[in-house]
Each structure stands twice: as C-alpha cells, then as structure tokens.
Motif scaffolding. Sequence first.
Motif, PDB file in Angstrom:
ATOM      1  N   LYS A 116     -35.082 -23.683   8.112  1.00 21.43           N
ATOM      2  CA  LYS A 116     -35.688 -23.210   9.360  1.00 21.43           C
ATOM      3  C   LYS A 116     -37.212 -23.205   9.261  1.00 21.43           C
ATOM      4  O   LYS A 116     -37.915 -23.691  10.157  1.00 21.43           O
ATOM      5  CB  LYS A 116     -35.177 -21.807   9.680  1.00 21.43           C
ATOM      6  N   GLU A 117     -37.736 -22.651   8.153  1.00 23.01           N
ATOM      7  CA  GLU A 117     -39.189 -22.586   7.972  1.00 23.01           C
ATOM      8  C   GLU A 117     -39.788 -23.978   7.849  1.00 23.01           C
ATOM      9  O   GLU A 117     -40.860 -24.263   8.399  1.00 23.01           O
ATOM     10  CB  GLU A 117     -39.534 -21.754   6.729  1.00 23.01           C
ATOM     11  N   LYS A 163     -48.218 -17.919   8.923  1.00 25.63           N
ATOM     12  CA  LYS A 163     -47.118 -18.426   8.100  1.00 25.63           C
ATOM     13  C   LYS A 163     -47.553 -18.746   6.666  1.00 25.63           C
ATOM     14  O   LYS A 163     -46.767 -19.321   5.906  1.00 25.63           O
ATOM     15  CB  LYS A 163     -46.555 -19.703   8.740  1.00 25.63           C
ATOM     16  N   VAL A 167     -35.980 -16.391   2.013  1.00 24.62           N
ATOM     17  CA  VAL A 167     -36.581 -17.387   2.910  1.00 24.62           C
ATOM     18  C   VAL A 167     -35.506 -18.341   3.421  1.00 24.62           C
ATOM     19  O   VAL A 167     -34.725 -18.878   2.639  1.00 24.62           O
ATOM     20  CB  VAL A 167     -37.684 -18.194   2.183  1.00 24.62           C
ATOM     21  N   ARG A 186     -45.234 -17.717   3.882  1.00 29.58           N
ATOM     22  CA  ARG A 186     -44.023 -18.539   3.858  1.00 29.58           C
ATOM     23  C   ARG A 186     -44.290 -19.867   3.155  1.00 29.58           C
ATOM     24  O   ARG A 186     -43.451 -20.370   2.410  1.00 29.58           O
ATOM     25  CB  ARG A 186     -43.539 -18.804   5.290  1.00 29.58           C
TER      26      ARG A 186
END
Length: 335
Positions: free
Chosen positions: A241-242, A218, A237, A221
């Motif tokens: 959620k991330e 990740k 993105v 991200r």
Amino acid sequence: MIQPGLIKKQRILLFVLLALILLTIFIGMGLGYSSISYNRLMPILFGQGTFKEEFILFSIRLPRIIITLLAGMALALSGAILQGITRNDLADPGIIGINSGAGVAIAIFFLFLPIDAGSFVYLLPVVAFIGALITASVIYIFSYNRKVGLQPVRLVLIGVGFSMALSGAMIVLISSAEQEKVDFIAKWLAGNIWGTDWPFILAILPWLVILIPFTLYKANRLNLLGLNEPVAIGVGVSIEKERIVLLLTAVALAAAAVSVTGGITFIGLMAPHIAKALVGPRNQLFIPISILIGGWLLLFADTVGRNLVEPDGISAGIMVSLIGAPYFIYLLLKK
C-alpha cells in the motif's frame, strides 16, 4: 532520535543552498541574448525599467528561471522517493522509463488530438501523468516477484529497456507528423526548457505545493521501506500500500516536471545522492536538501547552457546529461 548536530548541519546547508539558488537567479536574470545590466535589475523589479527591460525580465527570463527551479525540485524529489521504495540507488524517473512514458503520452496528445489553447497548458501535466503512470505500473509488475517481492536490479534493467523502447516509439510517432510539431517533440526529447511562460508555472506549482508536504509527512514510512521487508512488516508497515501511494507521488512529480521541461534525466539520480552524502540517509533530513539541490542543479545547467552558444544555447537536458552520465556509470560500477 535525530542528533541535534545533524539537524543544525541540515539547517546550515538549507541556508547555503537557498543563498546559492538566489545568487544563480540573480546572475541568470542578467545573462542572455539581450543582457541586462545588474545595477538595473532592482529598479526593473520595482517597476522602474523601460518597456524592453521589463519585457525581457518579466516575460522571458523570470518565467523560465522559476519553471526550471520548480522542475528540478520535482525531479529530485521523485528520484528520492523512487530510490527509497525500490531500495535501489540507481532509480531515477528518467533512467527507468517514467519520463519516456510521459513523453509518449505528450507526443500523442500534441500530434493527434485537438488542442484548445486555453486548457492546453493545464492538461499537459495530467496527460504526462497518465502516460508515466501506465509505464511505471507495467515496469513495477514486471519487476515484482510474489516470492521475493520487488527486485531492485530487475526494476532498473526493465526500466532502461522500456525507456529505449518508448524512445523508439516516439520516433515512429513523429516520423509522419508536420515539421512544426516534429521540431517541438525534438526539443522535448533533448530536454529543452520550453514552458517559459507564467501559465506553465501555474500548471506545475499546485503539484509541488501538495506533493512536497505529503512526501515529508511520509518520510518516516520511506525510512521503514528502506529496511528489508520482514523488518518493515514487523513494525506494522503495509508495504504494498505504501509503495503504491509513494510510487504515484513520484510519478506525478516527474510527469509535472517533464511536461514543461522535456525529457531531462539524472537530476533525480544525483540530487538525492549528494544530499545523503551531506546529511545521511534519513529521509527527514536529506529530502529537503535534495529538493534544493535538484532545483539548483537544473537552474545552473540551464543558465550555463543557454549562454554558451547564441542565440538558442545548449538544452538543459544535454548539460545535465554531460554531468549525470559519468556519475551514473560511477554508481553502476560501485553498486
């Protein structure tokens, strides 16, 4: 694209840090209340030591060293994730109350629930995770504004407030407990490495084996979350959620660490900062460096602390705080 020079620098630093960790482990294996001669370490490791030598090394020293190293790695990675998702250089699982939430959950579990000796070790990280997750969720909700999103400064201030409140709650909980259990919680609060047996390693290791590769996966991200929100949304993105997935990862890492080491702060603050200063802010580069720095910092603090005052030494949490508190004040003034 990452510059080849930076990749080469990262690899050299990884090698240097690994060598430093191995050197600290070697020194730590010989030091202690019952010292072992360094020329005896290799024979003992290969099964040629006396019963006393093997007991000291394999039952006391090595489990503590490995636990300390793994916990430092977990705290450093947790801090790196929190700093990335909040865009706040002061974020640390100990400073913003996540460790305290885990501590309250452990205190309730230890003081008031029936404990089974066989499952106790493996339940601790789970119990700590539940407490830390509830705390992190409440802090996140209070720090979030629908119009402007997550407010980094507000998150730190609310987190510090929660940390103090939960520490007070811990004192209330132990005020009516048995003396033996009070002693344990007091050691936990001081950041004393107490999980010094092989089962504790088996309890914490799976969390790191899963979550370190996941975080590295990740990393890109995290790079995007470090940008301002319109830019991150513009490149596709799903910010909330991330953030939630990575917040769960950070909470799990911190909870696994503090469940066996006690309330240790500042590792998650210092290690990512030092790593960024060495190789820059790209998560792919600095996270592996940060993990090793965190492991070494806690290992070094515990090795020094347990040999300063005999027989019990000074807890690793206090040793780390002596270094970390001035560093935190410096960052606070700088930012």
